[in-house]
Design a protein around this motif. Structure first.
Motif, PDB file in Angstrom:
ATOM      1  N   VAL A 102       6.623 -37.887 -50.119  1.00 49.94           N
ATOM      2  CA  VAL A 102       7.901 -38.596 -50.179  1.00 49.94           C
ATOM      3  C   VAL A 102       8.197 -39.262 -48.844  1.00 49.94           C
ATOM      4  CG1 VAL A 102      10.399 -38.277 -50.418  1.00 49.94           C
ATOM      5  CG2 VAL A 102       8.851 -37.197 -52.043  1.00 49.94           C
ATOM      6  N   GLY A 103       7.870 -38.600 -47.737  1.00 49.71           N
ATOM      7  CA  GLY A 103       8.064 -39.196 -46.414  1.00 49.71           C
ATOM      8  C   GLY A 103       7.242 -40.464 -46.238  1.00 49.71           C
ATOM      9  N   ILE A 104       6.000 -40.428 -46.682  1.00 53.61           N
ATOM     10  CA  ILE A 104       5.128 -41.622 -46.569  1.00 53.61           C
ATOM     11  C   ILE A 104       5.646 -42.744 -47.463  1.00 53.61           C
ATOM     12  CG2 ILE A 104       2.802 -42.472 -47.086  1.00 53.61           C
ATOM     13  CD1 ILE A 104       1.775 -39.719 -46.083  1.00 53.61           C
ATOM     14  N   VAL A 105       6.063 -42.408 -48.682  1.00 57.44           N
ATOM     15  CA  VAL A 105       6.593 -43.430 -49.595  1.00 57.44           C
ATOM     16  C   VAL A 105       7.850 -44.071 -49.003  1.00 57.44           C
ATOM     17  CG1 VAL A 105       7.698 -43.761 -51.844  1.00 57.44           C
ATOM     18  CG2 VAL A 105       5.570 -42.475 -51.685  1.00 57.44           C
ATOM     19  N   LEU A 106       8.740 -43.269 -48.447  1.00 60.77           N
ATOM     20  CA  LEU A 106       9.949 -43.825 -47.845  1.00 60.77           C
ATOM     21  C   LEU A 106       9.616 -44.663 -46.608  1.00 60.77           C
ATOM     22  CD1 LEU A 106      12.438 -40.835 -48.172  1.00 60.77           C
ATOM     23  CD2 LEU A 106      12.441 -42.979 -49.470  1.00 60.77           C
ATOM     24  N   TRP A 107       8.636 -44.253 -45.829  1.00 63.28           N
ATOM     25  CA  TRP A 107       8.218 -45.012 -44.660  1.00 63.28           C
ATOM     26  C   TRP A 107       7.667 -46.375 -45.083  1.00 63.28           C
ATOM     27  CZ3 TRP A 107       2.924 -45.755 -42.961  1.00 63.28           C
ATOM     28  CH2 TRP A 107       2.833 -46.406 -41.735  1.00 63.28           C
ATOM     29  N   LEU A 108       6.824 -46.381 -46.143  1.00 57.51           N
ATOM     30  CA  LEU A 108       6.282 -47.653 -46.646  1.00 57.51           C
ATOM     31  C   LEU A 108       7.400 -48.533 -47.201  1.00 57.51           C
ATOM     32  CD1 LEU A 108       3.015 -46.417 -48.375  1.00 57.51           C
ATOM     33  CD2 LEU A 108       3.210 -47.761 -46.274  1.00 57.51           C
ATOM     34  N   PHE A 109       8.329 -47.949 -47.908  1.00 58.31           N
ATOM     35  CA  PHE A 109       9.460 -48.699 -48.446  1.00 58.31           C
ATOM     36  C   PHE A 109      10.279 -49.313 -47.311  1.00 58.31           C
ATOM     37  CE2 PHE A 109      13.775 -48.775 -50.453  1.00 58.31           C
ATOM     38  CZ  PHE A 109      13.476 -49.690 -51.455  1.00 58.31           C
ATOM     39  N   ASP A 110      10.465 -48.561 -46.233  1.00 53.40           N
ATOM     40  CA  ASP A 110      11.194 -49.069 -45.075  1.00 53.40           C
ATOM     41  C   ASP A 110      10.424 -50.221 -44.426  1.00 53.40           C
ATOM     42  OD1 ASP A 110      13.322 -48.923 -43.093  1.00 53.40           O
ATOM     43  OD2 ASP A 110      11.783 -48.143 -41.734  1.00 53.40           O
ATOM     44  N   LEU A 111       9.106 -50.107 -44.321  1.00 50.91           N
ATOM     45  CA  LEU A 111       8.305 -51.196 -43.736  1.00 50.91           C
ATOM     46  C   LEU A 111       8.417 -52.476 -44.569  1.00 50.91           C
ATOM     47  CD1 LEU A 111       4.980 -49.485 -42.588  1.00 50.91           C
ATOM     48  CD2 LEU A 111       6.773 -50.467 -41.167  1.00 50.91           C
ATOM     49  N   ILE A 112       8.367 -52.325 -45.871  1.00 50.66           N
ATOM     50  CA  ILE A 112       8.456 -53.497 -46.745  1.00 50.66           C
ATOM     51  C   ILE A 112       9.827 -54.148 -46.618  1.00 50.66           C
ATOM     52  CG2 ILE A 112       8.486 -54.223 -49.177  1.00 50.66           C
ATOM     53  CD1 ILE A 112       6.339 -52.038 -49.661  1.00 50.66           C
ATOM     54  N   LEU A 113      10.890 -53.322 -46.635  1.00 43.63           N
ATOM     55  CA  LEU A 113      12.237 -53.878 -46.503  1.00 43.63           C
ATOM     56  C   LEU A 113      12.432 -54.558 -45.147  1.00 43.63           C
ATOM     57  CD1 LEU A 113      14.499 -51.184 -48.186  1.00 43.63           C
ATOM     58  CD2 LEU A 113      13.935 -53.461 -49.039  1.00 43.63           C
ATOM     59  N   MET A 114      11.891 -53.991 -44.084  1.00 44.48           N
ATOM     60  CA  MET A 114      12.001 -54.616 -42.759  1.00 44.48           C
ATOM     61  C   MET A 114      11.243 -55.937 -42.712  1.00 44.48           C
ATOM     62  SD  MET A 114      14.051 -53.163 -40.768  1.00 44.48           S
ATOM     63  CE  MET A 114      13.633 -53.696 -39.132  1.00 44.48           C
ATOM     64  N   ALA A 115      10.073 -55.980 -43.356  1.00 46.05           N
ATOM     65  CA  ALA A 115       9.308 -57.234 -43.386  1.00 46.05           C
ATOM     66  C   ALA A 115      10.083 -58.299 -44.149  1.00 46.05           C
ATOM     67  CB  ALA A 115       7.941 -56.990 -44.025  1.00 46.05           C
ATOM     68  N   ILE A 116      10.688 -57.931 -45.269  1.00 47.07           N
ATOM     69  CA  ILE A 116      11.475 -58.887 -46.050  1.00 47.07           C
ATOM     70  C   ILE A 116      12.679 -59.341 -45.230  1.00 47.07           C
ATOM     71  CG2 ILE A 116      12.948 -59.111 -48.095  1.00 47.07           C
ATOM     72  CD1 ILE A 116      11.004 -57.209 -49.535  1.00 47.07           C
ATOM     73  N   LEU A 117      13.348 -58.451 -44.549  1.00 45.55           N
ATOM     74  CA  LEU A 117      14.516 -58.797 -43.718  1.00 45.55           C
ATOM     75  C   LEU A 117      14.116 -59.714 -42.574  1.00 45.55           C
ATOM     76  CD1 LEU A 117      17.541 -58.242 -43.399  1.00 45.55           C
ATOM     77  CD2 LEU A 117      16.938 -56.380 -41.841  1.00 45.55           C
ATOM     78  N   ARG A 118      12.993 -59.459 -41.928  1.00 48.12           N
ATOM     79  CA  ARG A 118      12.525 -60.361 -40.860  1.00 48.12           C
ATOM     80  C   ARG A 118      12.196 -61.740 -41.398  1.00 48.12           C
ATOM     81  NH1 ARG A 118       8.881 -55.919 -38.453  1.00 48.12           N
ATOM     82  NH2 ARG A 118      10.366 -54.820 -37.137  1.00 48.12           N
ATOM     83  N   PHE A 119      11.598 -61.764 -42.594  1.00 45.71           N
ATOM     84  CA  PHE A 119      11.244 -63.055 -43.186  1.00 45.71           C
ATOM     85  C   PHE A 119      12.517 -63.857 -43.501  1.00 45.71           C
ATOM     86  CE2 PHE A 119      10.500 -65.538 -47.079  1.00 45.71           C
ATOM     87  CZ  PHE A 119       9.550 -66.424 -46.578  1.00 45.71           C
ATOM     88  N   LEU A 120      13.555 -63.172 -44.034  1.00 43.91           N
ATOM     89  CA  LEU A 120      14.786 -63.868 -44.386  1.00 43.91           C
ATOM     90  C   LEU A 120      15.596 -64.315 -43.182  1.00 43.91           C
ATOM     91  CD1 LEU A 120      15.993 -61.739 -47.437  1.00 43.91           C
ATOM     92  CD2 LEU A 120      14.973 -64.024 -47.485  1.00 43.91           C
ATOM     93  N   THR A 121      15.579 -63.524 -42.103  1.00 41.57           N
ATOM     94  CA  THR A 121      16.393 -63.866 -40.935  1.00 41.57           C
ATOM     95  C   THR A 121      15.616 -64.681 -39.907  1.00 41.57           C
ATOM     96  OG1 THR A 121      15.831 -61.762 -39.874  1.00 41.57           O
ATOM     97  CG2 THR A 121      17.874 -61.855 -41.199  1.00 41.57           C
ATOM     98  N   GLY A 122      14.356 -64.854 -40.092  1.00 38.84           N
ATOM     99  CA  GLY A 122      13.572 -65.705 -39.190  1.00 38.84           C
ATOM    100  C   GLY A 122      13.117 -64.896 -38.047  1.00 38.84           C
TER     101      GLY A 122
END
Length: 122
Positions: A102-122
């Motif tokens: 569960v820790g690894i899944v949440l870590w991967l989910f956090d990485l994906i969300l951060m990548a999407i947020l960086r892409f949206l905010t430039g």
């Protein structure tokens, strides 16, 4: 007549509980007041006060109910089927593995969300 006996019984119970609380407060106060005396003597004195308070409480209906609860609890604990060492070890290992997954899944989910947020905010 019955009402008077009940009232007297309730007031006696209240008086006993009040005396027990007073003994506890007196014992704790004495423990800290006589700080110059040996700690062993102060602890023994405190235990005497606590024992006296407990003896008074167990003379009341509330004390008898409390003691019955303790006895019944011990009987119920004896009825429990405790897991063996192997069952405990296996369950612990499963819990540790699931926490890691569960820790690894949440870590991967956090990485994906951060990548999407960086892409949206430039």
């Amino acid at each position: 007549m019955n009402f008077l006996a009940e009232k007297l019984g309730v007031s006696l119970e209240t008086f006993k509980l009040t005396v027990a609380v007073f003994l506890l407060i007196l014992g704790i106060t004495a423990f800290y007041s006589f700080s110059g005396i040996s700690t062993l003597v102060r602890v023994i004195g405190l235990l005497v006060f606590v024992g006296g308070a407990a003896a008074i409480v167990f003379q009341t209906e509330l004390g008898r109910l409390l003691w019955q609860f303790v006895v019944d609890s011990r009987i119920e604990v004896r009825k429990v089927v405790w897991p063996s060492r192997q069952e405990t070890l296996q369950t612990t290992l499963v819990v540790i593995a699931m926490v890691l997954v569960v820790g690894i899944v949440l870590w991967l989910f956090d990485l994906i969300l951060m990548a999407i947020l960086r892409f949206l905010t430039g």
